[in-house]
Design a protein around this motif. Structure first.
Motif, PDB file in Angstrom:
ATOM      1  N   GLU A   1       0.837  -0.852  -0.032  1.00  0.00           N
ATOM      2  CA  GLU A   1      -0.075  -0.064   0.135  1.00  0.00           C
ATOM      3  C   GLU A   1       0.757   1.628  -0.135  1.00  0.00           C
ATOM      4  OE1 GLU A   1      -3.128   1.197   0.002  1.00  0.00           O
ATOM      5  OE2 GLU A   1      -3.766  -1.613  -0.808  1.00  0.00           O
ATOM      6  N   ARG A   2       2.134   1.334   1.044  1.00  0.00           N
ATOM      7  CA  ARG A   2       3.093   2.716   0.803  1.00  0.00           C
ATOM      8  C   ARG A   2       3.001   2.744  -0.503  1.00  0.00           C
ATOM      9  NH1 ARG A   2       7.410   2.489   5.310  1.00  0.00           N
ATOM     10  NH2 ARG A   2       7.564   4.214   3.585  1.00  0.00           N
ATOM     11  N   THR A   3       3.380   1.503  -1.244  1.00  0.00           N
ATOM     12  CA  THR A   3       5.412   1.740  -2.052  1.00  0.00           C
ATOM     13  C   THR A   3       3.475   2.323  -3.516  1.00  0.00           C
ATOM     14  OG1 THR A   3       6.107  -0.189  -1.797  1.00  0.00           O
ATOM     15  CG2 THR A   3       6.200   0.386  -4.195  1.00  0.00           C
ATOM     16  N   LEU A   4       2.630   1.619  -3.423  1.00  0.00           N
ATOM     17  CA  LEU A   4       0.987   2.337  -4.748  1.00  0.00           C
ATOM     18  C   LEU A   4       1.061   3.718  -3.716  1.00  0.00           C
ATOM     19  CD1 LEU A   4      -1.288  -1.198  -4.533  1.00  0.00           C
ATOM     20  CD2 LEU A   4       0.423  -0.215  -6.418  1.00  0.00           C
ATOM     21  N   ALA A   5       0.991   4.295  -3.331  1.00  0.00           N
ATOM     22  CA  ALA A   5       0.943   5.466  -2.545  1.00  0.00           C
ATOM     23  C   ALA A   5       1.894   6.022  -3.319  1.00  0.00           C
ATOM     24  CB  ALA A   5       0.026   5.689  -0.976  1.00  0.00           C
ATOM     25  N   ALA A   6       2.884   6.125  -3.077  1.00  0.00           N
ATOM     26  CA  ALA A   6       4.138   6.600  -3.750  1.00  0.00           C
ATOM     27  C   ALA A   6       4.627   6.293  -5.376  1.00  0.00           C
ATOM     28  CB  ALA A   6       5.292   6.128  -2.842  1.00  0.00           C
ATOM     29  N   PHE A   7       3.647   5.621  -5.724  1.00  0.00           N
ATOM     30  CA  PHE A   7       3.260   5.240  -7.315  1.00  0.00           C
ATOM     31  C   PHE A   7       2.147   6.587  -7.553  1.00  0.00           C
ATOM     32  CE2 PHE A   7       5.090   1.657  -8.029  1.00  0.00           C
ATOM     33  CZ  PHE A   7       6.532   1.862  -8.596  1.00  0.00           C
TER      34      PHE A   7
ATOM     35  N   GLU B   1      -7.107   8.574 -12.997  1.00  0.00           N
ATOM     36  CA  GLU B   1      -7.669   7.963 -11.926  1.00  0.00           C
ATOM     37  C   GLU B   1      -5.952   7.714 -10.776  1.00  0.00           C
ATOM     38  OE1 GLU B   1     -10.749   4.320 -11.247  1.00  0.00           O
ATOM     39  OE2 GLU B   1     -10.795   5.648 -13.163  1.00  0.00           O
ATOM     40  N   PRO B   2      -5.067   8.103 -10.128  1.00  0.00           N
ATOM     41  CA  PRO B   2      -4.005   7.824 -10.069  1.00  0.00           C
ATOM     42  C   PRO B   2      -3.653   6.585  -9.260  1.00  0.00           C
ATOM     43  CG  PRO B   2      -4.540   9.736  -9.943  1.00  0.00           C
ATOM     44  CD  PRO B   2      -5.516   9.150  -9.761  1.00  0.00           C
ATOM     45  N   ARG B   3      -4.403   6.088  -8.256  1.00  0.00           N
ATOM     46  CA  ARG B   3      -4.096   4.799  -7.816  1.00  0.00           C
ATOM     47  C   ARG B   3      -4.215   3.480  -8.538  1.00  0.00           C
ATOM     48  NH1 ARG B   3      -3.391   1.711  -2.230  1.00  0.00           N
ATOM     49  NH2 ARG B   3      -4.052  -0.055  -3.617  1.00  0.00           N
ATOM     50  N   LEU B   4      -5.396   3.558 -10.067  1.00  0.00           N
ATOM     51  CA  LEU B   4      -5.156   3.007 -10.730  1.00  0.00           C
ATOM     52  C   LEU B   4      -3.741   3.131 -11.968  1.00  0.00           C
ATOM     53  CD1 LEU B   4      -7.020   0.885 -12.559  1.00  0.00           C
ATOM     54  CD2 LEU B   4      -8.092   2.571 -13.179  1.00  0.00           C
ATOM     55  N   ALA B   5      -4.019   3.820 -12.084  1.00  0.00           N
ATOM     56  CA  ALA B   5      -2.374   4.235 -13.040  1.00  0.00           C
ATOM     57  C   ALA B   5      -1.579   3.580 -11.787  1.00  0.00           C
ATOM     58  CB  ALA B   5      -1.865   5.289 -12.865  1.00  0.00           C
ATOM     59  N   ALA B   6      -1.364   3.143 -10.776  1.00  0.00           N
ATOM     60  CA  ALA B   6       0.132   3.133  -9.727  1.00  0.00           C
ATOM     61  C   ALA B   6       0.251   1.117 -10.005  1.00  0.00           C
ATOM     62  CB  ALA B   6      -0.178   3.161  -8.643  1.00  0.00           C
ATOM     63  N   GLU B   7      -1.476   0.196  -9.911  1.00  0.00           N
ATOM     64  CA  GLU B   7      -1.855  -0.715  -9.982  1.00  0.00           C
ATOM     65  C   GLU B   7      -0.812  -0.943 -11.101  1.00  0.00           C
ATOM     66  OE1 GLU B   7      -5.780  -1.518  -8.521  1.00  0.00           O
ATOM     67  OE2 GLU B   7      -5.440   0.060  -6.410  1.00  0.00           O
ATOM     68  N   HIS B   8      -1.579  -0.646 -12.051  1.00  0.00           N
ATOM     69  CA  HIS B   8      -1.048  -1.148 -14.170  1.00  0.00           C
ATOM     70  C   HIS B   8       0.222  -0.070 -13.740  1.00  0.00           C
ATOM     71  CE1 HIS B   8      -4.946   0.173 -15.874  1.00  0.00           C
ATOM     72  NE2 HIS B   8      -5.276  -1.103 -14.817  1.00  0.00           N
TER      73      HIS B   8
ATOM     74  N   PHE C   1       3.152   0.234 -20.188  1.00  0.00           N
ATOM     75  CA  PHE C   1       2.406   1.889 -19.291  1.00  0.00           C
ATOM     76  C   PHE C   1       2.440   2.902 -20.322  1.00  0.00           C
ATOM     77  CE2 PHE C   1       3.077   5.020 -16.249  1.00  0.00           C
ATOM     78  CZ  PHE C   1       1.877   5.031 -15.213  1.00  0.00           C
ATOM     79  N   LEU C   2       3.260   3.410 -20.936  1.00  0.00           N
ATOM     80  CA  LEU C   2       3.081   4.945 -21.841  1.00  0.00           C
ATOM     81  C   LEU C   2       2.240   4.630 -22.872  1.00  0.00           C
ATOM     82  CD1 LEU C   2       7.258   6.278 -21.379  1.00  0.00           C
ATOM     83  CD2 LEU C   2       5.109   6.730 -19.843  1.00  0.00           C
TER      84      LEU C   2
END
Length: 208
Positions: free
Chosen positions: A133-139, A156-163, A201-202
């Motif tokens: 969770e901390r890593t995904l939040a940082a992403f 959606e930053p969180r979704l992008a982090a998960e992807h 991703f890009l």
């Protein structure tokens, strides 16, 4: 008279090291406080004095194992927001992320937590909050800033982090649980895996 701080710190470190070794070898349920005390050459009361109980000791081991790796990597992620070469720096970060995830101490801890998740759900929750969770939040925070700079198209930053995270680690994170981190690192081209994940991703989130 209280025990000297240095001696207390050494005892605490020894207890942590021996408890970690026994937990990884025998599991949480299969390791007793008596066994930990004997391995660390301290009294059972000393273990309780330093950590309270076996569960708190396991939590301390989790914190110790994750703190340095997660803190250092989170700082790297935050620094990416100021990049002047997004593809290059994101690829380097992705490669480092894969190496961190596959580091053997991290894999061993993950195995331990997964094995005890049903019996000690609070440990599993603590692990999730302290590491993934901390890593995904940082992403997510980093990608938000990159979006503000016009380098990414982020809704959606969180979704992008998960992807991003799963594009990079792919099957490796599951394979490591069964084969071990070093074996997976030997079998995968880390840079190629990172570059492929970043490319996809890009393609989805990059802004020309």
């Amino acid at each position: 008279m209280s025990e000297p701080t240095g001696r207390s710190a050494r005892k605490r470190a020894t207890i942590l090291a021996e408890a970690r070794r026994l937990f990884l070898a025998h599991g949480y349920q299969g390791t007793s406080v008596d066994a930990i005390a004997a391995a660390a050459a301290v009294s059972k009361q000393t273990v309780y004095k330093n950590f309270g109980d076996k569960q708190a000791l396991l939590m301390a081991i989790t914190d110790e194992a994750l703190q340095d790796a997660v803190d250092a990597f989170s700082a790297r992620v935050a620094a990416l927001a100021d990049t002047t070469d997004l593809r290059r720096d994101l690829t380097e970060l992705a490669a480092d992320y894969l190496r961190v995830v596959l580091a053997e101490p991290v894999v061993q801890l993950r195995r331990l937590v997964v094995g005890e998740a049903a019996r000690v759900p609070e440990l599993a929750e603590a692990y999730l909050q302290r590491a993934p969770e901390r890593t995904l939040a940082a992403f997510a925070d980093c990608f938000t800033r990159l979006g503000e700079r016009g380098l990414l198209d982020i809704v959606e930053p969180r979704l992008a982090a998960e992807h991003f995270a799963f594009l990079v680690v792919g099957r490796c994170i599951d394979e490591a649980l069964f084969r071990g981190g070093p074996a997976v690192l030997e079998s995968v081209d880390v840079h190629a895996q990172a570059a492929a994940g970043v490319r996809v991703f890009l393609a989805g989130y990059g802004r020309n």
